[in-house]
Write a protein that holds these residues in place. Structure first.
Motif, PDB file in Angstrom:
ATOM      1  N   ASN A 391       0.837  -1.191   0.000  1.00 24.83           N
ATOM      2  CA  ASN A 391       0.000   0.000   0.000  1.00 24.83           C
ATOM      3  C   ASN A 391       0.880   1.252   0.000  1.00 24.83           C
ATOM      4  N   GLN A 392       0.933   1.907  -1.124  1.00 27.63           N
ATOM      5  CA  GLN A 392       1.627   3.193  -1.213  1.00 27.63           C
ATOM      6  C   GLN A 392       0.918   4.042  -2.265  1.00 27.63           C
ATOM      7  N   GLN A 393       1.117   5.336  -2.192  1.00 26.57           N
ATOM      8  CA  GLN A 393       0.414   6.255  -3.087  1.00 26.57           C
ATOM      9  C   GLN A 393       1.117   6.311  -4.438  1.00 26.57           C
ATOM     10  N   TYR A 394       0.315   6.213  -5.499  1.00 25.70           N
ATOM     11  CA  TYR A 394       0.861   6.292  -6.857  1.00 25.70           C
ATOM     12  C   TYR A 394       0.388   7.540  -7.605  1.00 25.70           C
ATOM     13  N   LEU A 395      -0.820   7.977  -7.355  1.00 24.94           N
ATOM     14  CA  LEU A 395      -1.323   9.184  -8.016  1.00 24.94           C
ATOM     15  C   LEU A 395      -0.776  10.433  -7.320  1.00 24.94           C
ATOM     16  N   PRO A 396      -0.715  11.564  -8.028  1.00 23.81           N
ATOM     17  CA  PRO A 396      -0.354  12.828  -7.375  1.00 23.81           C
ATOM     18  C   PRO A 396      -1.320  13.149  -6.252  1.00 23.81           C
ATOM     19  N   ASP A 397      -0.888  13.973  -5.318  1.00 22.76           N
ATOM     20  CA  ASP A 397      -1.718  14.320  -4.160  1.00 22.76           C
ATOM     21  C   ASP A 397      -3.082  14.849  -4.585  1.00 22.76           C
ATOM     22  N   GLU A 398      -3.070  15.647  -5.675  1.00 21.73           N
ATOM     23  CA  GLU A 398      -4.321  16.294  -6.108  1.00 21.73           C
ATOM     24  C   GLU A 398      -5.343  15.284  -6.653  1.00 21.73           C
ATOM     25  N   LEU A 399      -4.890  14.091  -7.013  1.00 27.51           N
ATOM     26  CA  LEU A 399      -5.794  13.108  -7.599  1.00 27.51           C
ATOM     27  C   LEU A 399      -5.791  11.783  -6.848  1.00 27.51           C
ATOM     28  N   LYS A 400      -5.263  11.761  -5.629  1.00 29.27           N
ATOM     29  CA  LYS A 400      -5.004  10.486  -4.961  1.00 29.27           C
ATOM     30  C   LYS A 400      -6.264   9.657  -4.704  1.00 29.27           C
ATOM     31  N   ASN A 401      -7.422  10.282  -4.667  1.00 26.93           N
ATOM     32  CA  ASN A 401      -8.657   9.523  -4.433  1.00 26.93           C
ATOM     33  C   ASN A 401      -9.462   9.296  -5.718  1.00 26.93           C
ATOM     34  N   SER A 402      -8.869   9.602  -6.868  1.00 28.86           N
ATOM     35  CA  SER A 402      -9.588   9.449  -8.140  1.00 28.86           C
ATOM     36  C   SER A 402      -9.749   7.980  -8.507  1.00 28.86           C
TER      37      SER A 402
END
Length: 431
Positions: A391-402
């Protein structure tokens, strides 16, 4: 016997009442019919496949009015021809100009003619086989009033026309003693794909090629008619609007899982002979319409299209038929490309952001100093039989929940959907 002008030319209608078909445009209950009967002819654009009566339509309108009628073809006419039409309009007050192949109209012709169409001294009736919204210049379209789309004539319409030609003693074949059965006339009417010109030409060819007995009777034999029908072309320009309509119909039939319709349109397209265009559309369909529901179809269609190219026609039809049947009956999903389109739309809407630092390239000296790094290698952490995941973030912060991908439960995508939902649950639990 000297025949002079072709039968199709001689049988052109001389009034609106002579027109066969197109009642949705020129029927007695239609506004255009009533306008013309009252002496008002508007500029108009006639659009339809070859042989459905565009030229006949214009001639019938001209014969139903007292206005002088002139005809030009945009492929062969130049500025001088247009200037002559303008001079005619000045001398005669107002004229009807029929311009065939109007989609070939060049800018110089437009600039010369358009002011006179605007002031009404020239009533312009344009004809085209191409989609006017694709191929006719907007400057012309804007001055043409309504676009009248003519339809292919029905077999019943053509049977009426053939009978008329057979018995017309002035312009048709009525002065000759011809023995041709109703069944043979019906065969002609059904074999020309709604093209009146081809129907009349086929009838004339059959009469010319038939033998005359001692009493002067010409008898048309079935074997001769079979030969003539086998030689006629009914498919139109392979790069014209009808060709692209056939491609569209093929794809929509496959998407709708109608095997019989899809095979019919494939046959129609292959008779045009453009194997490259057909193959290209089939490949697109495999990934656009079948997609993740049955990912094996894409490679199957690719193999079929490559085989068709190697084989050529007519043998190339065999792998293509197999590919089309498989696509028709395969489970279908468009989720993958629709998901990509959502991501593209987000970018166009300005929804962009900086790539997370742990995903940025670190294969150079100084990357750590820039704060790049910290990426966790998923293969080091396995979950069940899926393989590696962390589990790590791949999308930019502005789109992380897209969420761009929206799977559906179709075919093999059912399994993919379950994996996707499971990973989403792990992500939400970790967060």
């Amino acid at each position: 016997m000297s025949y002079g002008q072709p039968l199709a030319y001689r049988m052109r209608p001389r009034s609106l009442e002579d027109l066969v078909g197109q009642q949705h445009i020129i029927g007695e209950d239609q506004a255009l019919y009533q306008l013309i009967q009252k002496g008002h002819v508007p500029s108009m654009l006639l659009y339809g496949p070859p042989g459905v009566g565009k030229t006949s339509f214009a001639n019938a309108i001209a014969q139903s009015t007292k206005l002088p009628f002139y005809s030009l073809n945009a492929t062969t006419s130049g500025k001088k021809d247009i200037e002559q039409m303008i001079a005619n309009a000045r001398m005669e007050g107002s004229i009807i100009l029929f311009l065939d192949e109007i989609h070939r109209f060049n800018k110089l012709q437009q600039d010369t003619l358009l002011p006179h169409v605007e002031n009404g001294s020239i009533i312009l009736i344009g004809a085209t086989t191409e989609n006017p919204f694709h191929d006719v210049n907007p400057a012309i379209r804007s001055r043409m009033g309504e676009i009248k789309q003519l339809k292919r004539l029905t077999a019943e319409d053509l049977f009426t026309l053939l009978n008329r030609a057979l018995h017309d003693e002035e312009r048709g074949l009525g002065k000759q003693r011809i023995h041709i059965t109703k069944e043979q006339l019906q065969r002609i009417a059904e074999s020309v794909n709604g093209d009146a010109r081809k129907a009349l030409t086929l009838l004339e060819s059959a009469v010319r090629a038939s033998d005359e007995d001692e009493e002067g009777t010409i008898t048309v034999e079935d074997s001769l008619l079979d030969s003539l029908i086998g030689r006629i072309g009914v498919f139109g320009d392979k790069k014209g609007s009808h060709f692209y309509n056939l491609l569209s119909a093929l794809q929509k039939s496959v998407r709708g899982s109608d095997v019989d319709a899809a095979l019919y349109y494939l046959a129609h397209l292959l008779e045009n002979g453009d194997l490259i265009a057909v193959n290209r559309r089939l490949l697109v369909m495999a990934y656009e319409d079948i997609g993740l529901a049955n990912p094996d179809v894409g490679p199957h269609v690719l193999a079929a299209t490559e085989a068709a190219i190697r084989l050529g026609l007519p043998e190339g039809r065999i792998p293509l038929a197999q590919a089309v049947v498989e696509m028709c009956l395969a489970e279908k999903s468009n989720s993958a490309y629709q998901s990509l389109d959502r991501a593209i739309a987000a970018i166009h809407d300005g929804k962009t952001g900086d790539i997370p630092d742990h995903l940025k390239d670190t294969h150079y000296v100084g990357a750590t100093e820039l704060g790049h790094g910290g990426y966790q290698y998923p293969h080091d952490t396995t979950i069940g039989t899926f393989g590696g995941w962390v589990n790590q973030q791949y999308l930019p912060d502005e789109l992380k929940n897209s969420q761009f991908y929206r799977p559906i439960d179709a075919g093999k995508e059912v399994r993919l959907n379950k994996i996707y939902q499971y990973l989403q649950q792990l992500k939400n639990k970790s967060n």
